[in-house]
Design a protein around this motif. Structure first.
Motif, PDB file in Angstrom:
ATOM      1  N   VAL A 184      10.864   0.641   5.921  1.00  0.00           N
ATOM      2  CA  VAL A 184       9.749   0.466   6.841  1.00  0.00           C
ATOM      3  C   VAL A 184       9.434  -1.026   6.846  1.00  0.00           C
ATOM      4  CG1 VAL A 184       7.344   1.002   7.316  1.00  0.00           C
ATOM      5  CG2 VAL A 184       8.840   2.763   6.335  1.00  0.00           C
ATOM      6  N   GLN A 210       7.154  -4.167   8.204  1.00  0.00           N
ATOM      7  CA  GLN A 210       5.888  -4.612   8.794  1.00  0.00           C
ATOM      8  C   GLN A 210       5.947  -6.106   9.043  1.00  0.00           C
ATOM      9  OE1 GLN A 210       3.336  -2.075   5.601  1.00  0.00           O
ATOM     10  NE2 GLN A 210       2.135  -3.523   6.817  1.00  0.00           N
ATOM     11  N   CYS A 268       5.044  -2.261  13.059  1.00  0.00           N
ATOM     12  CA  CYS A 268       5.636  -1.409  12.028  1.00  0.00           C
ATOM     13  C   CYS A 268       6.832  -0.706  12.647  1.00  0.00           C
ATOM     14  CB  CYS A 268       4.635  -0.390  11.520  1.00  0.00           C
ATOM     15  SG  CYS A 268       5.368   0.810  10.373  1.00  0.00           S
ATOM     16  N   SER A 269       7.953  -0.760  11.959  1.00  0.00           N
ATOM     17  CA  SER A 269       9.158  -0.127  12.461  1.00  0.00           C
ATOM     18  C   SER A 269       9.876   0.559  11.311  1.00  0.00           C
ATOM     19  CB  SER A 269      10.065  -1.190  13.091  1.00  0.00           C
ATOM     20  OG  SER A 269      11.243  -0.601  13.578  1.00  0.00           O
ATOM     21  N   GLN A 270      10.376   1.775  11.563  1.00  0.00           N
ATOM     22  CA  GLN A 270      11.146   2.502  10.537  1.00  0.00           C
ATOM     23  C   GLN A 270      12.496   2.913  11.110  1.00  0.00           C
ATOM     24  OE1 GLN A 270      11.727   6.034  10.837  1.00  0.00           O
ATOM     25  NE2 GLN A 270      10.206   6.590  12.399  1.00  0.00           N
ATOM     26  N   MET A 318       4.197   8.918  11.058  1.00  0.00           N
ATOM     27  CA  MET A 318       3.895   7.543  10.667  1.00  0.00           C
ATOM     28  C   MET A 318       2.385   7.382  10.540  1.00  0.00           C
ATOM     29  SD  MET A 318       6.636   5.305  12.916  1.00  0.00           S
ATOM     30  CE  MET A 318       6.447   3.820  11.915  1.00  0.00           C
ATOM     31  N   ARG A 362      10.428   5.035  16.462  1.00  0.00           N
ATOM     32  CA  ARG A 362      10.569   4.118  15.349  1.00  0.00           C
ATOM     33  C   ARG A 362       9.407   3.147  15.176  1.00  0.00           C
ATOM     34  NH1 ARG A 362      15.518   1.730  15.056  1.00  0.00           N
ATOM     35  NH2 ARG A 362      14.668  -0.040  13.945  1.00  0.00           N
ATOM     36  N   CYS A 387       1.838   0.345   6.397  1.00  0.00           N
ATOM     37  CA  CYS A 387       2.396   1.353   7.288  1.00  0.00           C
ATOM     38  C   CYS A 387       3.279   2.261   6.439  1.00  0.00           C
ATOM     39  CB  CYS A 387       3.214   0.667   8.382  1.00  0.00           C
ATOM     40  SG  CYS A 387       4.005   1.785   9.550  1.00  0.00           S
ATOM     41  N   SER A 395       5.882   6.049   6.600  1.00  0.00           N
ATOM     42  CA  SER A 395       6.516   7.067   7.431  1.00  0.00           C
ATOM     43  C   SER A 395       7.095   8.156   6.547  1.00  0.00           C
ATOM     44  CB  SER A 395       7.623   6.453   8.294  1.00  0.00           C
ATOM     45  OG  SER A 395       8.761   6.146   7.515  1.00  0.00           O
ATOM     46  N   GLY A 419       5.868   0.366   3.905  1.00  0.00           N
ATOM     47  CA  GLY A 419       6.242  -1.028   4.106  1.00  0.00           C
ATOM     48  C   GLY A 419       5.686  -1.882   2.977  1.00  0.00           C
TER      49      GLY A 419
END
Lengths: 114, 112
Positions: A4, A6, A23-25, A32, A72, A91, A93, A106
């Motif tokens: 994850v 950030q 925030c991306s996973q 999330m 995502r 963040c 997930s 994250g």
């Protein structure tokens, strides 16, 4: 590597200046969420999302917005930041299957609002 | 909302000793999870124990769950300096609105 991400990790800004924490996973997780962590108060949930286009308020949503247009990504938006939003933000997930699965966090965003 | 409470708030022990942390909660749960947080970093999942389980092991970690007392304990055996961190429990309450409920954490310091 499952993670994850950030951004930014650190941000100092001024009251009222809109900001977005991304925030991306990469694990194809349905669930999330965003948390803030303050000394003595532990982790408090701001918003969460069960899937694309589905978001819901956590315990402390005031002053924050989120969106979930893609699976995502789950950005956290502060439209008009105030000093009481100075905090460490996380963040997280997880898979949305069945009961709560382990959360992947994250590394955090340390936000200072002057 | 906070329902988990960790005990003690802080614990300082010598390297090699065992460390025990406790978590109490208020409502019936589906599962309980323990996490570790190194200073200023994100939380890392350690163990998940389901409500129908009483004990679970992972390496030097042992988690117990007593649903009648609404409590759980995390035991770290043969502690190492690298175990210095904060430890949090999180519960998944039955009927919850997809929210984990977090405790305030136990700060563990391992002295070399």
């Amino acid at each position: 590597e499952a993670q994850v991400t950030q951004n930014p990790r650190y941000l100092i800004t001024v009251t009222g200046k809109k900001l977005t924490v991304t925030c991306s996973q990469n694990m194809n997780h349905e669930y999330m969420s965003w948390y803030r962590q303050d000394p003595g108060l532990g982790l408090r949930q701001i918003y969460y999302s069960m899937n694309v286009e589905v978001t819901d308020k956590g315990d402390v949503p005031e002053g924050y917005k989120v969106s979930r247009k893609e699976k995502r990504n789950f950005p956290l938006i502060l439209e008009s930041p105030s000093p009481n939003q100075t905090s460490l933000y996380f963040c997280a997930s997880s898979s949305g299957q069945g009961f709560f699965q382990p959360q992947h966090f994250g590394d955090g965003t340390r936000l200072s609002i002057l | 909302s906070q329902q988990g409470e960790e005990d003690p708030q802080a614990l300082s022990i010598q390297e090699g000793e065992n460390a025990t942390m406790n978590c109490s909660y208020k409502t019936s749960i589906n599962n309980l999870q323990w996490y570790r947080q190194n200073s200023g970093r994100g939380l890392v999942h350690l163990i998940l124990i389901r409500s129908n389980e009483r004990e679970k092991h992972s390496g030097r970690l042992r988690v117990t769950l007593d649903t009648s007392k609404k409590s759980s304990s995390l035991l770290i055996t043969a502690s190492r300096a690298a175990d210095t961190a904060s430890y949090f429990c999180a519960t998944d309450p039955k009927g919850s609105n997809y929210q984990l409920i977090w405790g305030a954490g136990t700060k563990l310091i391992i002295k070399p």
